[in-house]
Design an enzyme around this catalytic site. Structure first.
Site, PDB file in Angstrom:
ATOM      1  CG  HIS A   1     148.670  19.847 136.563  1.00 38.08           C
ATOM      2  ND1 HIS A   1     148.341  19.727 137.903  1.00 38.08           N
ATOM      3  CD2 HIS A   1     149.413  20.994 136.459  1.00 38.08           C
ATOM      4  CE1 HIS A   1     148.845  20.750 138.572  1.00 38.08           C
ATOM      5  NE2 HIS A   1     149.509  21.521 137.725  1.00 38.08           N
TER       6      HIS A   1
ATOM      7  CG  ASP B   1     150.101  22.825 141.742  1.00 37.35           C
ATOM      8  OD1 ASP B   1     150.946  23.732 141.670  1.00 37.35           O
ATOM      9  OD2 ASP B   1     149.297  22.595 140.823  1.00 37.35           O
TER      10      ASP B   1
END
Length: 454
Positions: free
Chosen positions: A269, A320
């Site tokens: 991220h 994800d």
């Protein structure tokens, strides 16, 4: 010997036409010949197929179930997290295997060759380990056997409920392990993948600076050795604030000060970095694992891709939460976020590479690095991780060179994907996984059993 022939192919040396590739029984590219007569399996456009650098397979079953606002008008990642905790208490090993197989099937159909599974759902509801502490890891491995997808398994160490080392809450209890228990989990997980094809790998994953002690990161590095080490980092504002309060440093500052970084390190991220952190982490050699669809869904923020690339940074891309599995859309979302923030166009293009080419090259190289997978290019000695695009797709008609990638990412979508090979295993033909019917059937049964879990 397997032979694949393509009208056009993106080789390590650039674009070529009428390309014949020989694949060994071990799944390695044995030869590459341009301007060759048609032979073997024929496809339109042949590309290297990247690894998906970050996945939580079980969250696929939550797709579409968390789009209502919570009681708080400022609904956020943290309310989504509570819904996720409630959901996962329903999951059994059989459910996880069926969901993981479905996720991997969708990844292959989207053009990914391998899955890096950031696996943290370990124990029974209530936190009691299964008789085999790696029961859930074995289910992920079994799903990989079913789908033929390459696997890099990352058993996750998750010990604390925050930087103050508080105990895990009810929703997190299925994740939790002490350092000693994690060592056992990791060893048993390594055994679980031993029967998989030789291209599969294992790594180490301290979940985050909230869930493990900062002083234990050296232990994780020693355990990883030369294998990948992945960790969530600087995703949310509240996370950054908690780490500053506990350590007096921002997350990336702490990592840069305490870890020896290189290309096997993948930080997921990194949407909450200041400019000096972006520059420092990019120059460290570590890879940023970006998941733009999930980051958009959870309101994480925008990764500073322009500054990152300007400082020589490497990236990989992952799905994800798996709420939508689309390689082309991950890349498109990444670039469009930069344009929206900076009021620019083609933000990540260079004078020498189009946007699509730069992104596609980057995620192939970065994905190979952080999956410890010998892929990322169509070249002799590399794994035959390849994706074919349908050259007759309306948006590809008459297109050549890097424009093919730009049209695939920005004008088309994953419906262009016709074929996918993982280490030479031809798992997707005519856009569909060869075991699609059985995998979808098992997933449908699982979803009926789970019912309205949220």
């Amino acid at each position: 010997m397997t032979i694949v022939w393509a009208e056009k192919a993106l080789l390590e040396t650039g674009w070529a036409e009428n390309v014949r590739i020989e694949i060994s029984p071990e799944g390695l590219i044995r030869s590459v010949e341009a301007n060759a007569p048609a032979d073997g399996h024929r496809t339109g456009v042949l590309l290297p197929a990247p690894a998906n650098c970050h996945s939580h397979a079980f969250q696929r079953a939550m797709a579409g179930l968390t789009e209502r606002r919570g009681p708080n008008a400022s609904d956020s990642f943290w309310t989504w997290r509570q819904l996720m905790f409630r959901f996962l208490d329903r999951l059994t090993p059989d459910h996880v295997e069926a969901i993981a197989a479905f996720v991997q099937m969708e990844m292959l159909e989207a053009g990914y060759s391998a899955n890096v599974e950031f696996h943290y759902l370990h124990h029974q509801p209530g936190g009691t380990p299964y008789a085999n502490i790696a029961e859930m890891a074995e289910r992920i491995a079994t799903a990989s056997l079913t789908t033929g997808m390459g696997l890099t398994l990352l058993p996750v160490h998750y010990q604390y409920g925050g930087c103050d080392k508080r105990a895990l809450g009810p929703g997190q209890i299925r994740f939790g392990n002490t350092l000693d228990a994690y060592a056992e989990l990791h060893a048993r997980s390594a055994e679980a993948i031993a029967h998989l094809p030789a291209d599969c790998r294992i790594g180490v994953a301290p979940h985050s600076l909230r869930a493990v002690a900062a002083e234990d990161l050296a232990h994780h590095a020693n355990m990883a050795g030369g294998n990948p080490l992945h960790m969530h980092l600087a995703e949310q504002i509240a996370e950054v604030e908690e780490i500053v309060a506990a350590h007096g440093k921002r997350p990336v500052e702490l990592v840069l000060d305490t870890m020896e970084l290189d290309a096997r390190h993948c930080f997921i991220h990194c949407t909450q970095m200041q400019s000096h952190e972006t520059e420092g982490l990019a120059r460290s050699g570590a890879v940023s694992g970006l998941c733009p669809i999930t980051e958009s869904s959870l309101g994480d923020g925008i990764f500073d891709g322009v500054r990152w690339f300007d400082n020589g940074g490497s990236i990989a891309v992952g799905s994800d939460s798996n709420i939508r599995i689309s390689l082309s859309e991950e890349l498109r979302t990444l670039d469009y976020s930069q344009r929206l923030r900076d009021h620019s166009r083609a933000a990540l293009a260079t004078p020498h590479k189009s946007t699509g080419r730069r992104l596609f090259d980057a995620v192939n190289a970065g994905g190979a690095s952080v999956s410890a997978r010998n892929n990322g290019a169509l070249a002799v000695g590399k794994l035959a991780d390849m994706m074919g695009l349908d050259a007759d797709s309306v948006d590809l008609i008459g297109r050549t060179g890097d424009t093919i990638l730009d049209c695939y990412i920005f004008a088309g979508d994953d419906r262009m994907v016709s074929d996918v090979w993982s280490a030479g295993r031809h798992m997707v033909t005519d856009g569909r996984h060869i075991k699609r019917e059985a995998i979808v059937s098992a997933y449908a049964r699982t979803m009926k059993q789970l019912g309205e879990a949220i």
